[in-house]
Design an enzyme around this catalytic site. Structure first.
Site, PDB file in Angstrom:
ATOM      1  CG  ASN A 143      -0.909   8.216 -42.840  1.00 49.51           C
ATOM      2  OD1 ASN A 143      -0.465   7.163 -42.456  1.00 49.51           O
ATOM      3  ND2 ASN A 143      -0.294   9.342 -42.264  1.00 49.51           N
TER       4      ASN A 143
ATOM      5  N   GLY B 123       9.787   7.885 -47.241  1.00 56.43           N
ATOM      6  CA  GLY B 123       9.369   8.700 -48.379  1.00 56.43           C
ATOM      7  C   GLY B 123       7.957   9.414 -47.997  1.00 56.43           C
TER       8      GLY B 123
ATOM      9  CD  GLU C 209       2.591   7.199 -50.315  1.00 57.36           C
ATOM     10  OE1 GLU C 209       2.263   5.976 -50.057  1.00 57.36           O
ATOM     11  OE2 GLU C 209       3.963   6.852 -50.332  1.00 57.36           O
TER      12      GLU C 209
ATOM     13  CG  MET D 141       1.793   6.504 -43.587  1.00 56.34           C
ATOM     14  SD  MET D 141       2.205   4.994 -43.749  1.00 56.34           S
ATOM     15  CE  MET D 141       0.643   4.243 -43.528  1.00 56.34           C
TER      16      MET D 141
HETATM   17  N1  TRP Z   1       3.417   2.657 -47.084  1.00 53.87           N
HETATM   18  C1  TRP Z   1       4.208   3.272 -46.911  1.00 53.87           C
HETATM   19  C2  TRP Z   1       5.214   3.624 -48.281  1.00 53.87           C
HETATM   20  O1  TRP Z   1       5.516   2.619 -49.581  1.00 53.87           O
HETATM   21  C3  TRP Z   1       5.773   3.290 -46.472  1.00 53.87           C
HETATM   22  C4  TRP Z   1       5.769   3.718 -44.889  1.00 53.87           C
HETATM   23  C5  TRP Z   1       5.936   4.817 -45.025  1.00 53.87           C
HETATM   24  C6  TRP Z   1       7.069   3.240 -43.603  1.00 53.87           C
HETATM   25  N2  TRP Z   1       6.321   5.130 -43.769  1.00 53.87           N
HETATM   26  C7  TRP Z   1       6.606   4.234 -42.808  1.00 53.87           C
HETATM   27  C8  TRP Z   1       6.646   1.751 -43.441  1.00 53.87           C
HETATM   28  C9  TRP Z   1       7.217   3.617 -41.799  1.00 53.87           C
HETATM   29  C10 TRP Z   1       7.798   1.851 -42.341  1.00 53.87           C
HETATM   30  C11 TRP Z   1       7.276   2.419 -41.073  1.00 53.87           C
HETATM   31  O2  TRP Z   1       3.737   4.568 -49.576  1.00 53.87           O
HETATM   32 ZN    ZN Z   2       4.004   2.574 -50.901  1.00 52.09          ZN
END
Ligand code: TRP
Ligand code: ZN
Length: 901
Positions: A270, A266, A303, A268
């Site tokens: 960062n 969905g 996020e 990320m």
């Molecule tokens: N941390 C992300 C979320 O849940 C999850 C995520 C995004 C992710 N891209 C990914 C996990 C690629 C593993 C691989 O908000």
């Molecule tokens: Zn998350």
């Protein structure tokens, strides 16, 4: 290198050891070229005083071409390339290490690490993608500050973004330019990101709670600029909400969201540079449905909330993933519920309940299934082969329920105290689920040792309820028994003892009103008519006193724990609860129980070829909900839509998708026929004229109206329904109504007018040819069709695989056709000739060499094979074996190995 065929050994939680080295600062320089990108990485490294002494520094690296290394500026020859990366031998206690390496973004179809989408560069580092960018101690307990210099051709890549603040930018010779970014916060490498390309943004300046000015940006490709407003609004609302509800402020001067169309998940989180699947950013009323609008708000919130729960306080190791994901899902669920409450003018609790019902539906359909199969694992897993396979419904959604239980036990204020203590203790650290639990316990003066089992035991708990009313003593005894039933082997081995289950209960009198609640030993009745019982033993009896009449129990109100409640309600009792329960969640739940019970009986009859009949009392109960205008339209829609075929198949002792389909279709048609006039009236009453609004209220009207249309499309003579649908299709000013009309036309029986459905499909395609997210839906609608003996859906799907707009490399497109068919059209996918399974195997194998993460997700659609009828089971096992013999990735190997074990 990474795709060796030898099976990979599992990694175990209890094997954790602290990192032998720490990296304080990282300076990265990128020369971005699609075919060959040069990365120069300068790290300040020192031995970790809290770890066992290691002579060599071992860094992870994957798919990298090593160029050179230096220690304290002196070329270093003590570098050995090894299977998982590289070893620098006999290093000093503290030193500066510089490593240069090359990678090939344009060839990177895994969408992990640095890759090209369209003609732009993006990164995805969680969980272990950073090692595909540079050699590093790629583990979340190594936290560093980053300074990043990006260099690229200025015409092709005018925008250069990374985490934190922009310090400097300028031109370079040969038409190139550069930008230098610095992130002031310490972070693990999985939160690193860069973006480079031809992008544009909308921006806003807002003041945060303390008065500091913040720059907010949403970056997209130029033609999508007009679809960014809703994401920006969602971001602003998220910032306000986290300040108000948790006192958490945005800590950076600048916060960016970037949309990319090739993305594995969905979005990320960062640091300061969230990267999103376009699906969770882009929206306007013509292209995005009400669900899309709601999902965007939820994912933007999710996020953003990670900035504190995940980034400021992060995970010690990947077994602790739910520390950030469960908590952040809980926070986004609460955010959406509060938003719905705020927008509801007056009917706030109903709006909140609607959100709760949707979250519980998703949990039950997907997480309960996961917990009953070969991939069952605790919220905090004990081992994994490939961490990417553990971004699961259990870690996310059951994890969120576990967090919610603290709030149910301690109230919103007690929960807030626990959160405050968690940040006070752990800001800037990489910690564990135990640390979170201890903060909750200490802030509320409670011992939560038993609560740990929610993190370590897999499987869905079952709570059996027995009641006894003593009219002479005016007492009501409620006996609760907990266990796991016949759990899957993967779950059974984790189950050690009784859980602390917050079990919310109410007692309802004959007039439908709640009775006062006083437990034996208490001086007087407590305020409120819902009690959260703390159920901690295997068997436990709670005695209510002063109970004037034999009550009807309302159990597990608001779904106070992620369990299955077993209680033998009579059908008329369920109808009574459906009409009267003061807890809106349980009102809905009573309807679900009624429908599920009826559907199971019908499916059983369908399986044995017996004739089908629907009880009149069911029709009457549905009719009351349909015509009860005191209920919100959103609530009525959720109550009247029948449980999904996938969920119903899970409820059978042997899953039989064809029988479930027959049963559900029969019931839909009966409800359509018996309540035809009511459906028609509801259809006419719930139009939303005027400008489109994405509020819960307006979408509730559209949901109910389109449900009415879909029921009406079940009628034998659909002519007037089709004409309504076709009018709605042509005049819709929003995607929810247009898609609702299209769906009704696709499902209406062919009234001899032949290709009308195809004509609308063609029209839909032409209208939205330039909108990839809508074309995804166009593929999905066809993969989800009902099909017939003459035209099975597998044929449609195979034709669409050859459509010029189909693209297996794009995860959204692949899932719109393949996942929709294999996971959301059970009756057609589980076709008896096994043609669905053969198709599944082909696609898993094809995806395995393109994108293992996506392949592994598709692979999971056969994991429940043992639960199906014998005829289907064999076909599935054969194809699982075929796949197991052919695939190379650790990701897919882990899934099929566990499925076959
Ligand atoms: N941390 C992300 C979320 O849940 C999850 C995520 C995004 C992710 N891209 C990914 C996990 C690629 C593993 C691989 O908000
Ligand atoms: Zn998350």
């Amino acid at each position: 290198m990474q795709n060796s065929t030898a099976p990979s050994p599992p990694i175990r939680r209890t094997d954790y050891t602290p990192p032998p080295f720490l990296i304080d600062t990282v300076a990265l320089e990128f020369d971005l070229v699609p075919e060959r990108t040069l990365v120069k990485n300068t790290m300040r490294v020192h031995r970790n005083p809290d770890a066992a002494r290691a002579p060599h520094l071992e860094l992870f690296g994957e798919q990298l071409e090593f160029a050179n290394a230096a220690i304290d500026g002196v070329p270093c020859s003590a570098v050995r390339l090894v299977q998982h990366g590289l070893t620098v031998e006999n290093v000093p206690d503290s030193f500066e290490l510089t490593i240069s390496s090359l990678c090939k973004p344009v060839e990177n179809t895994t969408l992990s690490g640095l890759y090209v989408s369209g003609s732009n560069f993006f990164t995805q580092c969680e969980a272990e993608g950073f090692r595909r960018i540079t050699y590093f101690l790629d583990r979340p307990d190594v936290m560093s500050t980053y300074s990043v210099t990006l260099r690229a051709d200025k015409a092709a890549y005018p925008v250069l973004l990374s985490n934190g603040n922009l310090l400097e930018e300028g031109d370079l010779p040969d038409g190139r330019h550069f930008a230098r970014w610095e992130d002031p916060f310490c972070k693990p490498c999985y939160l690193f990101a860069l973006v480079a390309g031809k992008l544009v943004c909308i921006e806003e300046r807002v003041k945060s709670g303390s008065g500091a000015e913040k720059l907010l940006q949403v970056w997209v490709e130029p033609h999508d600029l007009g679809k960014t407003r809703h994401a920006m609004d969602s971001l602003i609302h998220s910032i306000r909400w986290d300040e108000e509800r948790f006192g958490l402020e945005l800590d950076l001067d600048r916060f960016m969201i970037v949309a990319v169309s090739d993305f594995n998940m969905g979005a990320m989180e960062n640091k300061g540079l969230n990267i999103f699947n376009t699906k969770y950013v882009l929206a306007n009323p013509e292209t995005a449905s009400d669900t899309d609008f709601a999902n965007i708000e939820a994912v933007v919130g999710h996020e953003y909330f990670h900035n504190w729960t995940g980034n400021r306080v992060t995970c010690r190791d990947w077994f602790q993933l739910s520390l950030k994901e469960g908590l952040t899902v809980f926070r986004d669920e609460e955010f959406s519920a509060d938003r719905a409450y705020g927008q509801s003018n007056g009917s706030g609790e109903a709006a909140r309940a609607t959100k709760r019902i949707k979250d519980v539906l998703a949990l039950r359909q997907m997480q309960f299934a996961e917990d009953a199969g070969p991939m069952a694992h605790p919220v905090r897993p004990e081992s994994y082969v490939e961490i990417n396979n553990f971004y699961t419904m259990t870690v996310y959604k059951k994890g969120s329920e576990v967090v919610r239980m603290y709030q149910t036990l301690f109230g919103r204020d007690g929960f807030r105290k626990g959160m405050d203590l968690y940040f006070k203790r752990h800001d800037g650290q990489a910690v564990t689920c135990d640390d979170f639990r201890h903060a909750m316990a200490d802030a509320n003066g409670r011992d939560l040792a038993q609560f740990e089992r929610w993190y370590s035991q897999a499987g869905t708990p079952r709570v059996a309820v027995k009641t006894a009313y003593d009219s002479a003593a005016r007492s009501y005894r409620v006996t609760l028994t907990q266990g796991y039933g016949d759990a899957a082997p993967a779950a059974r081995e984790t189950q050690k003892g009784a859980l602390l289950i917050p079990f919310a209960i109410g007692l309802i009198g004959k007039d439908g009103a709640d009775l006062p609640l006083r437990l034996e030993g208490e001086a007087s009745a407590a305020s409120g008519t819902t009690r959260v019982l703390e159920f901690t033993e295997t068997d436990q009896t709670f005695t209510f006193v002063d109970v004037a009449e034999k009550p009807l129990p309302s159990l597990l109100r608001n779904f106070s724990a992620p369990v299955i409640v077993e209680f033998d309600y009579m059908a008329d009792e369920l109808a009574f609860l459906l009409a009267h329960d003061s807890d809106p969640f349980n009102r809905w739940e009573a309807g679900q129980r009624l429908a599920t019970r009826e559907l199971l009986a019908l499916a059983g009859r369908a399986a044995s070829g017996a004739s089908l009949q629907l009880d009149d009392s069911i029709v009457a109960a549905f009719s009351r909900v349909l015509t009860d205008e005191s209920l919100s339209p959103a609530f009525r829609e959720l109550t009247l839509i029948l449980p999904s075929e996938a969920y119903m198949a899970d409820q059978m002792s042997e899953s039989n998708p064809a029988a479930v389909h027959a049963a559900r279709q029969f019931m839909r048609k009966r409800l359509a026929t018996a309540l035809r006039d009511e459906w028609l009236a509801v259809y006419e009453q719930h139009h939303t004229p005027g400008e489109y609004e994405a509020t819960p209220k307006a979408s509730g009207h559209r949901a109910l109206k389109n449900l009415a249309l879909s029921y009406l499309a079940e009628l034998d003579d659909p002519a007037h329904v089709v004409s309504r649908a076709s009018k709605q299709y042509a005049s819709a000013n929003n995607m929810t109504d247009r898609a609702g009309a299209l769906l009704a036309m696709l499902n209406a029986p062919d009234s001899g007018r032949g290709n009308q459905a195809q004509e609308v499909l063609d029209d839909f395609y032409r209208r939205f040819e330039q909108e990839p997210l809508v074309i995804d839906m166009w593929f999905a609608l066809q993969a989800l069709r009902r099909g017939s003996a003459k035209r099975p859906v597998i044929g449609i799907v195979r034709e669409l695989m050859a459509h010029p707009a189909f693209n297996l490399k794009n995860p959204n497109r692949a899932s719109s056709l393949i996942f929709a068919f294999c996971m959301a059209n059970p009756a057609q996918f589980h076709c008896e000739d096994g043609s669905g399974y053969a198709f599944w195997a082909e696609q898993v194998i094809a995806l395995d060499s393109i994108n293992p993460q996506v392949a592994a997700r598709l692979a999971r659609s056969l994991e429940m094979w043992r639960r199906f009828t014998p005829a289907l089971r064999e076909g599935m096992r054969t194809m699982l074996e075929t796949v197991a013999a052919r695939v190379k990735s650790r990701d897919v190997q882990e899934i099929v190995t566990k499925a076959l074990a």
